[in-house]
Design an enzyme around this catalytic site. Structure first.
Site, PDB file in Angstrom:
ATOM      1  N   ASP A  35       0.810  -1.212   0.000  1.00  0.00           N
ATOM      2  CA  ASP A  35       0.000   0.000   0.000  1.00  0.00           C
ATOM      3  C   ASP A  35       0.846   1.266   0.000  1.00  0.00           C
ATOM      4  O   ASP A  35       1.380   1.662   1.044  1.00  0.00           O
ATOM      5  CB  ASP A  35      -0.916  -0.045   1.244  1.00  0.00           C
ATOM      6  CG  ASP A  35      -1.764   1.188   1.372  1.00  0.00           C
ATOM      7  OD1 ASP A  35      -2.220   1.501   2.506  1.00  0.00           O
ATOM      8  OD2 ASP A  35      -1.975   1.866   0.349  1.00  0.00           O
ATOM      9  N   ASP A 219      -1.811   5.600  -5.419  1.00  0.00           N
ATOM     10  CA  ASP A 219      -2.124   4.777  -4.262  1.00  0.00           C
ATOM     11  C   ASP A 219      -2.509   3.338  -4.628  1.00  0.00           C
ATOM     12  O   ASP A 219      -3.646   3.069  -5.024  1.00  0.00           O
ATOM     13  CB  ASP A 219      -3.274   5.429  -3.476  1.00  0.00           C
ATOM     14  CG  ASP A 219      -3.600   4.692  -2.208  1.00  0.00           C
ATOM     15  OD1 ASP A 219      -4.554   5.087  -1.519  1.00  0.00           O
ATOM     16  OD2 ASP A 219      -2.904   3.704  -1.904  1.00  0.00           O
TER      17      ASP A 219
HETATM   18  C1  LIG Z   1     -11.835   6.713   0.710  1.00  0.00           C
HETATM   19  C2  LIG Z   1     -10.614   6.617  -0.086  1.00  0.00           C
HETATM   20  C3  LIG Z   1      -9.718   5.485   0.291  1.00  0.00           C
HETATM   21  C4  LIG Z   1     -10.411   4.116   0.349  1.00  0.00           C
HETATM   22  C5  LIG Z   1      -9.388   2.991   0.317  1.00  0.00           C
HETATM   23  N1  LIG Z   1     -10.025   1.673   0.363  1.00  0.00           N
HETATM   24  C6  LIG Z   1     -10.351   1.049  -0.758  1.00  0.00           C
HETATM   25  O1  LIG Z   1     -10.144   1.477  -1.869  1.00  0.00           O
HETATM   26  C7  LIG Z   1     -10.980  -0.332  -0.540  1.00  0.00           C
HETATM   27  C8  LIG Z   1      -9.855  -1.366  -0.547  1.00  0.00           C
HETATM   28  C9  LIG Z   1     -10.378  -2.725  -0.154  1.00  0.00           C
HETATM   29  C10 LIG Z   1     -10.540  -3.700  -1.115  1.00  0.00           C
HETATM   30  C11 LIG Z   1     -11.001  -4.982  -0.776  1.00  0.00           C
HETATM   31  C12 LIG Z   1     -11.312  -5.258   0.566  1.00  0.00           C
HETATM   32  C13 LIG Z   1     -11.147  -4.263   1.534  1.00  0.00           C
HETATM   33  C14 LIG Z   1     -10.683  -3.001   1.178  1.00  0.00           C
HETATM   34  N2  LIG Z   1     -11.946  -0.596  -1.604  1.00  0.00           N
HETATM   35  C15 LIG Z   1     -13.149   0.054  -1.572  1.00  0.00           C
HETATM   36  O2  LIG Z   1     -13.380   0.897  -0.714  1.00  0.00           O
HETATM   37  N3  LIG Z   1     -14.059  -0.298  -2.527  1.00  0.00           N
HETATM   38  C16 LIG Z   1     -15.387   0.314  -2.515  1.00  0.00           C
HETATM   39  C17 LIG Z   1     -15.737   0.766  -3.898  1.00  0.00           C
HETATM   40  O3  LIG Z   1     -15.620  -0.335  -4.796  1.00  0.00           O
HETATM   41  C18 LIG Z   1     -14.269  -0.795  -4.867  1.00  0.00           C
HETATM   42  C19 LIG Z   1     -13.826  -1.328  -3.536  1.00  0.00           C
HETATM   43  C20 LIG Z   1      -8.407   3.038   1.496  1.00  0.00           C
HETATM   44  O4  LIG Z   1      -8.813   3.234   2.620  1.00  0.00           O
HETATM   45  N4  LIG Z   1      -7.128   2.752   1.144  1.00  0.00           N
HETATM   46  C21 LIG Z   1      -6.086   2.656   2.155  1.00  0.00           C
HETATM   47  C22 LIG Z   1      -5.523   1.218   2.186  1.00  0.00           C
HETATM   48  C23 LIG Z   1      -6.647   0.110   2.309  1.00  0.00           C
HETATM   49  C24 LIG Z   1      -7.248   0.071   3.729  1.00  0.00           C
HETATM   50  C25 LIG Z   1      -8.263  -1.064   3.895  1.00  0.00           C
HETATM   51  C26 LIG Z   1      -7.630  -2.386   3.525  1.00  0.00           C
HETATM   52  C27 LIG Z   1      -7.063  -2.387   2.124  1.00  0.00           C
HETATM   53  C28 LIG Z   1      -6.072  -1.244   1.943  1.00  0.00           C
HETATM   54  C29 LIG Z   1      -4.910   3.646   1.819  1.00  0.00           C
HETATM   55  O5  LIG Z   1      -3.809   3.397   2.692  1.00  0.00           O
HETATM   56  O6  LIG Z   1      -4.533   3.410   0.432  1.00  0.00           O
HETATM   57  C30 LIG Z   1      -5.285   5.157   2.021  1.00  0.00           C
HETATM   58  F1  LIG Z   1      -4.332   5.893   1.425  1.00  0.00           F
HETATM   59  F2  LIG Z   1      -6.470   5.400   1.476  1.00  0.00           F
HETATM   60  C31 LIG Z   1      -5.298   5.476   3.492  1.00  0.00           C
HETATM   61  O7  LIG Z   1      -6.331   5.370   4.111  1.00  0.00           O
HETATM   62  N5  LIG Z   1      -4.130   5.904   4.016  1.00  0.00           N
HETATM   63  C32 LIG Z   1      -4.023   6.252   5.389  1.00  0.00           C
END
Ligand SMILES: CCCC[C@H](NC(=O)[C@H](Cc1ccccc1)NC(=O)N1CCOCC1)C(=O)N[C@@H](CC1CCCCC1)C(O)(O)C(F)(F)C(=O)NC
Length: 329
Positions: A35, A219
């Site tokens: 990530d 990201d």
């Molecule tokens: C609102 C904008 C950001 C949303 C982003 N999450 C996502 O993009 C999650 C990832 C996921 C996939 C499968 C199962 C579980 C989670 N997917 C998601 O929200 N969706 C919903 C929409 O359809 C597509 C899948 C996020 O929090 N990314 C984190 C890292 C994720 C955290 C949860 C587990 C998976 C990795 C990040 O580190 O990239 C960040 F930069 F966004 C962050 O929060 N940094 C502090």
């Protein structure tokens, strides 16, 4: 020295990408989500409540001869999708794609939110953001890549994510054969912990790039391409059946529609995301309504070039030169 690790989409919607990591002696192999949007390496462990850890591969520091407790250290993180985790910290040997860091902070989860409990395909995250984003207290820890950088042939890594195919994270070298076009470089802003950059313009369906710049982050941990409403509307105005679906919390359209491509300018080159990559997945199995890979960033406050955008390119995360490189694939 270099490293090279394969990475695979977790499901048919390429929701996240899974990369195996070896921790400890003897090696305990855990599937982690690499990530670039965060800076903690944390894992499900022998300290995670059994009910939460069910179905996950876990790390047991007690079974590793090279594990050491980092006394007094703790961590706690909340992500953009409101998932969260927290716990204590060990140091241990961590090997990624054949490259080992002998004393890496491995953050052990004593608490994980429901989303992580349910997401049994991963056992944690390996943060590839800037060290300033690490949450360990009282003293922040370095990421695996930050610890590796000085020993790698070059202080950089590349992400080559693919739709429904095996891709790679390469460390210390750029395999230019993975790209079709030249690499366009642009400054990276790591001040917030993210890999921030500015795209110089965008276009829909192969038109000429406009000069409306887009500032956002590269990201790997975010599934979608999340941009301002004016960009999202400019795109979906070209998709006849597109509409906002409250229950899906996003724009949906007929799966049969031919979607236009979306292009953005970066570092003097143009990256074009084919329309096919913007048709993410049916809203539920067998449905003829599909969910868009491009959605609004309005309620987030930051633009995110997530996996939908990254899949169209070979992306160079160049720490040594504080820059990002993008090449069309
Ligand atoms: C609102 C904008 C950001 C949303 C982003 N999450 C996502 O993009 C999650 C990832 C996921 C996939 C499968 C199962 C579980 C989670 N997917 C998601 O929200 N969706 C919903 C929409 O359809 C597509 C899948 C996020 O929090 N990314 C984190 C890292 C994720 C955290 C949860 C587990 C998976 C990795 C990040 O580190 O990239 C960040 F930069 F966004 C962050 O929060 N940094 C502090």
């Amino acid at each position: 020295q270099t490293g090279s690790a394969n990475t695979n989409p977790s499901d048919s919607a390429d929701d996240e990408y899974i990369t195996n990591v070896s921790i400890g002696t003897p090696a305990q192999v855990l599937p982690l989500d690499f990530d670039t949007g965060s800076s903690d390496l944390w894992v499900f462990s022998s300290e995670t409540p059994k009910s939460s850890a069910s179905g996950h591969v876990t790390y047991s520091p007690s079974k590793s001869s090279t594990a050491k407790k980092l006394s007094g250290a703790s961590w706690s993180i909340t992500y953009g999708d409101h998932s969260s985790s927290s716990g204590d910290v060990y140091t241990d040997k961590v090997t990624v794609g054949g490259f080992s860091v002998s004393s890496q902070a491995v953050e052990s989860a004593t608490k994980v939110s429901t989303q992580f409990v349910q997401d049994t395909v991963i056992s944690g995250l390996l943060g590839l953001g800037f060290d300033v984003g690490n949450t360990v207290k009282p003293r922040a820890q370095k990421t695996w890549f930050s610890n590796a950088a000085n020993s790698l042939a070059q202080p950089l890594f590349t992400a080559d994510l693919k739709h429904q195919q095996t891709g790679s994270y390469n460390f210390g070298f750029i395999d230019t054969t993975l790209a079709k076009g030249p690499i366009g470089y642009t400054p990276a802003d790591g001040s917030e912990g993210y890999w921030g950059f500015t795209a110089t313009g965008y276009s829909v369906g192969g038109a000429k790039l406009n000069r409306n710049s887009i500032t956002g982050i590269a990201d790997t941990g975010t599934t979608l391409l999340l941009l301002d409403d004016d960009v999202v509307n400019a795109y979906y105005n070209n998709v006849e059946s597109a509409q906002y679906d409250d229950s899906q919390q996003g724009v949906v359209f007929d799966c049969s529609e031919d979607l236009p491509s979306f292009s953005f300018g970066v570092g003097g080159t143009t990256i074009t995301i084919p329309g096919s990559l913007i048709n993410l997945t049916p809203v539920s199995d067998g449905s003829s309504t599909c969910f868009g890979g491009l959605q609004s960033s309005a309620d987030i406050g930051i633009n995110i070039f997530g996996d939908v955008a990254l899949k169209a390119a070979l992306v160079v995360f160049d720490l040594g030169n504080e820059r990002l490189g993008w090449a069309q694939k």
